[in-house]
Design an enzyme around this catalytic site. Structure first.
Site, PDB file in Angstrom:
ATOM      1  N   ARG A 195     -17.506 -27.598 -13.804  1.00 49.43           N
ATOM      2  CA  ARG A 195     -18.273 -27.325 -15.027  1.00 49.43           C
ATOM      3  C   ARG A 195     -18.453 -25.776 -14.949  1.00 49.43           C
ATOM      4  NH1 ARG A 195     -23.567 -27.030 -12.663  1.00 49.43           N
ATOM      5  NH2 ARG A 195     -22.694 -28.637 -10.883  1.00 49.43           N
ATOM      6  N   TYR A 199      12.577  21.675  -3.365  1.00 51.43           N
ATOM      7  CA  TYR A 199      12.085  21.016  -2.620  1.00 51.43           C
ATOM      8  C   TYR A 199      13.399  19.910  -3.290  1.00 51.43           C
ATOM      9  CZ  TYR A 199      11.881  16.229  -0.358  1.00 51.43           C
ATOM     10  OH  TYR A 199      11.734  15.125   0.149  1.00 51.43           O
ATOM     11  N   GLY A 225      12.406  14.880   3.337  1.00 49.73           N
ATOM     12  CA  GLY A 225      11.328  14.534   4.610  1.00 49.73           C
ATOM     13  C   GLY A 225      11.704  15.301   5.223  1.00 49.73           C
TER      14      GLY A 225
END
Length: 506
Positions: A291, A50, A57
């Site tokens: 806090r 490939y 693709g």
């Protein structure tokens, strides 16, 4: 000088991008790359591989005759150099080059060594390709964005050079550089991978760590302003929860505040046994934005660290297709180019940075709302109430920017759209995720800049600059060098920008 040999640590990667250290390619890498190239050249002679002798693709079923195989690679690069939108920053583009260079250096891509040499030269000479934000879906990797890098390597396209956007051929002539000559599959090997999303991701983590540090410093300073009790960031309290991030944030707070004369101990006041009031004048405990800093920033810290680890794994991985395996004399076809790992981590990162921004916005609101803090004038206005406005105008900026971050925090990871004739039927959108995270990070610096200006105004109103910790005093002085204490209203945007730049560059 950092030598590319086997694997790069994140620290080494950042030293090249942000410390301008040079890259040197070791003989081990060159031998490995050359061996991979020679193997692929021989192996592909009578086989269907490939991207070597096939189309790409959904057109992979078409055989490409030998006389057209080199031109095929050029066609791929040119046709996919189709990005749009804003250019990536030079540091993001440079990070993308380094990520691709490191991947190709593993010897799993079959590229010619000339590719490795030229990419190293681009990094060392601060020549960064014009790469656009928009274009990739992050499935066959960053096909479009990496094509703009490949375009420069073949001597075409545009680059950023000494602060200017210029045609590549001009800059190559100035620097005496020659484009690569495609040999087998350099086109596909260069664009088939996750290197742009990964490079942007590394830049994002670098600045996310700075944001965390500044958020922690701002949180400590506000605790000083209100003369908070120290038990909410004590080792004893935070060790009762087993989260490492929370414990580390609390430890950093203790170190940051170690020499502050404003932080109080509960046993000296509410535990003294001397208080007989029915309604206590002093707060028993602070609002959550003061806090709960260890509990809020702890997950931010752990997420940043986890994202950094995934990024380090990715730029040290072969994210190509097909994979050239010299040892086993084989070529494997698969999907290592898929960007889901990075896409998911970028979404995580932007979520925690948005939470950090929300913390800063709530802390800012606490300072500006006199009914809540009960110690400062409305909007920390050091001038005449009703006549002057203090920090009222910039609060709108912080609020709207925080809201934008909240909207941008919707995940890209689950926004797959099939394309490429449905060959790419599920994609990562990884580069989109990384780019959006960059925007969230930039927004957060803006909110923190506004918060820090407000804090130094509050310190001056309360006359506390000689009582705050040495850590707070250091950045207090730095911010005051940018924006002196003010009572009269003034144009704020230049100061916000300068403080933002200070936070980013410190």
């Amino acid at each position: 000088m950092n030598t590319i040999n086997e694997y790069l640590s994140l620290t080494e990667f950042e030293a090249i991008i942000f410390g301008n250290q040079k890259v040197k390619i070791s003989d081990v890498v060159l031998d490995r790359v050359n061996e991979s190239f020679n193997f692929l050249k021989e192996f592909s002679g009578n086989k269907v591989i490939y991207g070597v002798n096939t189309g790409f693709g959904p057109m992979a079923q078409y055989r490409i005759k030998e006389s057209d195989q080199i031109q095929l690679q050029y066609n791929l690069i040119r046709s996919h150099s189709s990005g749009t939108g804003k250019p990536l920053s030079p540091e993001c583009a440079k990070a993308a080059i380094l990520a691709r260079l490191n991947t190709l250096s593993l010897g799993n891509s079959g590229v010619h060594p000339s590719v490795i040499h030229l990419m190293a030269e681009l990094i060392n000479r601060d020549i960064t390709p014009l790469i656009f934000e928009h274009g990739g879906v992050g499935a066959s990797g960053d096909l479009v964005q990496l094509s703009h890098l490949a375009l420069v390597l073949i001597g075409e396209g545009e680059v950023f050079y000494k602060g200017e956007r210029r045609p590549t051929p001009e800059v190559f002539e100035i620097e005496g550089l020659k484009p690569i000559q495609v040999e087998i599959r350099e086109g596909l090997a260069l664009i088939n991978g996750t290197s742009v999303m990964t490079g942007i991701g590394v830049v994002n983590v670098h600045y996310a760590q700075k944001l965390l540090d500044w958020s922690l410093k701002a949180s400590c300073a506000i605790n000083e302003l209100v003369q908070a009790y120290d038990d909410h960031f004590s080792a004893e309290l935070n060790q009762t929860k087993r989260h490492k991030g929370q414990q580390e944030v609390a430890e950093r707070m203790r170190k940051n505040l170690s020499d502050s004369t404003l932080i109080r101990k509960r046993e000296d006041h509410l535990y003294s046994g001397e208080n007989t009031e029915e309604i206590f004048k002093e707060k028993v405990q602070e609002y959550y934005s003061l806090r709960c800093v260890p509990q809020i920033l702890g997950p931010v810290l752990e997420t940043i660290n986890n994202v950094a680890s995934i990024l380090e794994d990715e730029f040290n991985s072969a994210n190509d297709n097909p994979i050239i395996d010299v040892k086993n004399k084989h070529v494997y076809h698969g999907g290592n180019f898929h960007g889901d790992y990075i896409s998911l981590e970028m979404d995580k990162l932007k979520i925690v940075i948005t939470k950090l921004t929300m913390l800063a916005e709530r802390q800012l609101n606490y300072l500006l709302n006199s009914k809540i803090n009960e110690i400062l004038p409305p909007f920390v206005n050091l001038g005449t109430l009703g006549f002057n406005f203090g920090m009222q105008g910039v609060q709108f900026v912080a609020t709207s920017t925080t809201a934008e971050n909240q909207m941008l925090s919707n995940p890209m990871y689950v926004h797959s759209i099939p394309n490429n004739n449905d060959n790419q039927d599920i994609v990562s959108m990884g580069t989109n995720a990384a780019v959006i995270t960059s925007k969230v990070i930039e927004n957060s610096f803006e909110v923190l800049a506004i918060e820090l200006i407000t804090i130094v105004q509050a310190i001056d109103y309360l006359g506390q600059k000689d009582k705050i910790s040495s850590v707070t005093r250091k950045w207090y002085d730095d911010v005051r060098n940018i924006i002196p204490a003010f009572k009269e209203d003034q144009v704020m945007y230049p100061f916000v920008q300068k403080v933002k730049d200070y936070l980013i560059n410190s």
